[in-house]
Design an enzyme around this catalytic site. Sequence first.
Site, short mmCIF file in Angstrom:
data_model
loop_
_atom_site.label_atom_id
_atom_site.label_comp_id
_atom_site.label_asym_id
_atom_site.label_seq_id
_atom_site.Cartn_x
_atom_site.Cartn_y
_atom_site.Cartn_z
N TYR A 38 -6.13 30.37 -12.27
CA TYR A 38 -5.70 29.22 -11.46
C TYR A 38 -5.62 27.94 -12.30
O TYR A 38 -5.10 26.93 -11.80
CB TYR A 38 -6.68 28.98 -10.31
CG TYR A 38 -6.82 30.10 -9.31
CD1 TYR A 38 -5.98 31.22 -9.33
CD2 TYR A 38 -7.81 30.06 -8.33
CE1 TYR A 38 -6.13 32.25 -8.42
CE2 TYR A 38 -7.96 31.08 -7.42
CZ TYR A 38 -7.12 32.18 -7.47
OH TYR A 38 -7.28 33.19 -6.56
N LYS A 217 -6.88 28.27 1.27
CA LYS A 217 -6.70 27.15 0.35
C LYS A 217 -6.26 25.93 1.16
O LYS A 217 -5.57 26.04 2.17
CB LYS A 217 -5.66 27.48 -0.72
CG LYS A 217 -4.25 27.65 -0.20
CD LYS A 217 -3.28 27.83 -1.35
CE LYS A 217 -1.85 27.88 -0.83
NZ LYS A 217 -0.87 27.95 -1.93
N ASN A 227 -9.50 23.82 9.02
CA ASN A 227 -10.01 25.15 8.70
C ASN A 227 -11.51 25.24 8.97
O ASN A 227 -12.00 26.25 9.51
CB ASN A 227 -9.73 25.49 7.24
CG ASN A 227 -8.25 25.68 6.95
OD1 ASN A 227 -7.45 25.96 7.84
ND2 ASN A 227 -7.87 25.54 5.69
#
Length: 262
Positions: A38, A217, A227
């Site tokens: 990443y 994400k 979230n």
Amino acid sequence: MPMLGLGTWQNEAPEQCAESVRTALEMGYRHVDTAKAYHNEAAVGDGITAADVPREDIFLATKVWAGDLAHDDVIESAERSADRLGVETIDLLYIHWPSHAYDPEETLPAFDELVDRGVIDRVGVSNFTPEQVERVQEVLDAPLFANQVEMHPYLQQDELRAFAAETDLNLVAYSPLGRGTVLDDGTLADIATKHDASVAQVSLAWLREKGVTAIPKATSEAHIRDNFESVALDLADEDIAAIDDIERTDRQINPDWAPASW
């Protein structure tokens, strides 16, 4: 392992990544997921350092890329990840994909060595089939802690969930919103309206009800908060059954190096 984590895939802008990690941790998240591939481990580490949360309260996971799975490369990759993250011990280190340089007899002893040396605390795999997990469990001395796979209402992973339950293996869901594909689903929308929740929260709550840890994400504070609020959403049995009945198999991540039996 906390049942909801912050995923950081594609969160490569250093300042934004560090700020999203800090924001999530101070909001109440305690699980952060990253990977060498990443290209943001240093920024994740900066966010952890900046957050007003003790390091011992944070569950930090990263991954060794498939090209670094020869024995000595695993050791070097893990040590460099720990250095970039600014931590003495990585809570969970995954094999990112069972491909490229992956060889159970060469790769897994390196993970055992890292556990013995305290560089990592737990071993995980990602994108492994049940058969591949069984081979890991045969070779690895340390307990296998988790398998991280794509999972959401459009890819429900019934076989992997049953296998994980039988073998006491934690299942971690990446792309738990199907890279946004589930957000337009009518069934999920109806359930969201019923509970005065967002569709994203419904998808994440459904995963939690299945005993799966989701790592969506998010970069903005609004999405990180939305979230996180899924933790307080309790779905009714009829809601869970309605989602279970969605008959779609839409895999979003399917590279040419995925397992042959994928």
